[in-house]
Write an enzyme that holds these catalytic residues in place. Structure first.
Site, short mmCIF file in Angstrom:
data_model
loop_
_atom_site.label_atom_id
_atom_site.label_comp_id
_atom_site.label_asym_id
_atom_site.label_seq_id
_atom_site.Cartn_x
_atom_site.Cartn_y
_atom_site.Cartn_z
N ASP A 18 -47.78 -4.84 7.19
CA ASP A 18 -48.72 -5.96 7.10
C ASP A 18 -48.13 -7.25 7.69
O ASP A 18 -46.92 -7.46 7.67
CB ASP A 18 -49.07 -6.19 5.62
CG ASP A 18 -50.32 -7.05 5.45
OD1 ASP A 18 -51.14 -7.10 6.39
OD2 ASP A 18 -50.47 -7.67 4.38
N HIS A 35 -50.96 -7.02 16.68
CA HIS A 35 -50.96 -5.55 16.55
C HIS A 35 -50.13 -4.92 17.67
O HIS A 35 -49.39 -3.97 17.43
CB HIS A 35 -52.39 -5.00 16.60
CG HIS A 35 -53.26 -5.49 15.47
ND1 HIS A 35 -52.80 -5.55 14.17
CD2 HIS A 35 -54.54 -5.94 15.44
CE1 HIS A 35 -53.78 -6.02 13.40
NE2 HIS A 35 -54.83 -6.27 14.15
N LEU A 129 -37.64 14.52 11.52
CA LEU A 129 -38.31 13.50 10.70
C LEU A 129 -39.81 13.80 10.66
O LEU A 129 -40.42 14.07 11.69
CB LEU A 129 -38.09 12.10 11.31
CG LEU A 129 -38.87 10.94 10.69
CD1 LEU A 129 -38.38 10.64 9.27
CD2 LEU A 129 -38.77 9.68 11.55
C1 IPE Z 1 -53.30 -2.85 4.39
O1 IPE Z 1 -53.24 -4.14 4.90
C2 IPE Z 1 -53.63 -1.89 5.49
C3 IPE Z 1 -52.65 -1.74 6.56
C4 IPE Z 1 -51.51 -2.33 6.67
C5 IPE Z 1 -53.01 -0.79 7.57
P1 IPE Z 1 -54.49 -5.14 4.79
O2 IPE Z 1 -54.05 -6.39 5.45
O3 IPE Z 1 -55.72 -4.50 5.32
O4 IPE Z 1 -54.64 -5.33 3.22
P2 IPE Z 1 -55.40 -6.47 2.41
O5 IPE Z 1 -56.78 -6.58 2.99
O6 IPE Z 1 -54.65 -7.75 2.60
O7 IPE Z 1 -55.35 -6.02 0.99
C1 IPE Z 2 -51.64 -5.15 9.33
O1 IPE Z 2 -51.62 -6.48 9.72
C2 IPE Z 2 -52.21 -4.25 10.40
C3 IPE Z 2 -53.51 -3.64 10.08
C4 IPE Z 2 -54.18 -3.78 8.97
C5 IPE Z 2 -54.10 -2.82 11.11
P1 IPE Z 2 -52.86 -7.44 9.45
O2 IPE Z 2 -53.79 -7.33 10.60
O3 IPE Z 2 -53.45 -7.16 8.12
O4 IPE Z 2 -52.15 -8.85 9.46
P2 IPE Z 2 -52.46 -10.09 8.49
O5 IPE Z 2 -52.33 -9.60 7.07
O6 IPE Z 2 -53.86 -10.54 8.79
O7 IPE Z 2 -51.43 -11.09 8.85
MG MG Z 3 -53.08 -7.86 6.28
#
Ligand code: IPE
Ligand code: IPE
Ligand code: MG
Length: 245
Positions: A18, A35, A129
């Site tokens: 995240d 991303h 792995l």
């Molecule tokens: C969880 O992260 C999903 C992934 C990292 C793929 P999110 O950014 O979507 O989670 P919330 O919305 O903050 O809970």
């Molecule tokens: C996690 O990073 C990646 C996915 C959920 C695909 P985010 O896109 O949730 O990044 P933040 O939380 O908005 O910074």
């Molecule tokens: Mg996020």
């Protein structure tokens, strides 16, 4: 005699990757830039697990809730997955990585699904792995899916419903054939599970770091493993019982 595996090294690590969007925002760039940058950290995590002898690495790449994001971000992510599979599978295969996509794959476009199935098939004999990429995955979906599969098996007469215990239900969940989850890591500062591996988390150790996913490097992962190595996993027993073995 084979060396005993070091209990201080987790056999199975799961990561909520995240913070990509915030990483990009800090740089005044669109979220998708984050991303893209996050892919380097995926490579780092795979190399790290190979070096440390971790058996399984489960990465949360796209949750069942992430479909609610703006359509442009969702399609950019789909494009990125497709390209990443084409680009990375050769090297992963060369390094003995077995790739599995876990989640409800039915929701993906046929082309992407075919690439996912192709990568799984091609690497299915690898043992260095297990890399599990959770896509369109939700912990509640995993449990509900396991319950449905178990009910179908019971209806076929494979066992009676009275025999449907935790162990049997577990055998129908996504990661049943892999070591139990030891360490759950979430980057990006949030202290929540966001519907990741609900069933598998029962006795995992939890580790949270504020580091945004694209900034994760070997040192950051080493810190998580050092922290894990200091934990005492009691599974309901007392500390004295654990010390006595
Ligand atoms: C969880 O992260 C999903 C992934 C990292 C793929 P999110 O950014 O979507 O989670 P919330 O919305 O903050 O809970
Ligand atoms: C996690 O990073 C990646 C996915 C959920 C695909 P985010 O896109 O949730 O990044 P933040 O939380 O908005 O910074
Ligand atoms: Mg996020």
């Amino acid at each position: 005699m084979a060396a005993k595996p070091d209990a201080r090294v987790p056999r199975h690590i799961a990561i909520v990757m995240d913070g990509n969007g915030r990483w990009a925002k800090q740089r005044l760039r669109p979220r998708t830039f984050g991303h893209h940058a996050g892919q380097k950290a995926v490579r780092t995590a795979v190399e790290f697990c190979l070096q440390r002898g971790v058996a399984s690495l489960t990465l949360f790449a796209f949750s069942s809730e992430n479909w609610s994001r703006p359509a442009t971000e969702v399609s950019a992510l789909m494009e990125l997955f497709l390209k990443a599979i084409d680009r990375e599978v050769d090297e992963l295969h060369g390094n003995g990585v077995r790739i599995r996509f876990v989640g409800d794959l039915e929701a993906f476009a046929p082309e992407l699904r075919a690439r996912m199935l192709g990568a799984m098939e091609r690497t299915s004999g690898n043992i260095a792995l297990n890399m599990n990429v959770a896509v369109n995955y939700g912990g509640r979906w995993d449990i509900a899916n396991a319950a449905r599969l178990a009910a179908e098996a019971a209806a076929r007469g494979e066992f009676s419903l009275a025999e449907l215990d935790e162990q049997r239900l577990n055998s129908f969940t996504c990661l049943a054939d892999q070591p139990p989850l030891d360490l759950f890591i979430r980057t990006g500062g949030e202290r929540r599970v966001s519907n990741f591996l609900l069933w598998q988390l029962a006795y995992a150790e939890l580790y949270f770091t504020d580091t945004l996913w694209p900034d994760v490097d070997q040192a950051c992962l080493a810190e998580a493993l050092d922290d894990y190595a200091r934990r005492e996993r009691r599974y309901g027993r007392t500390g004295e019982q654990v010390a006595a073995g």
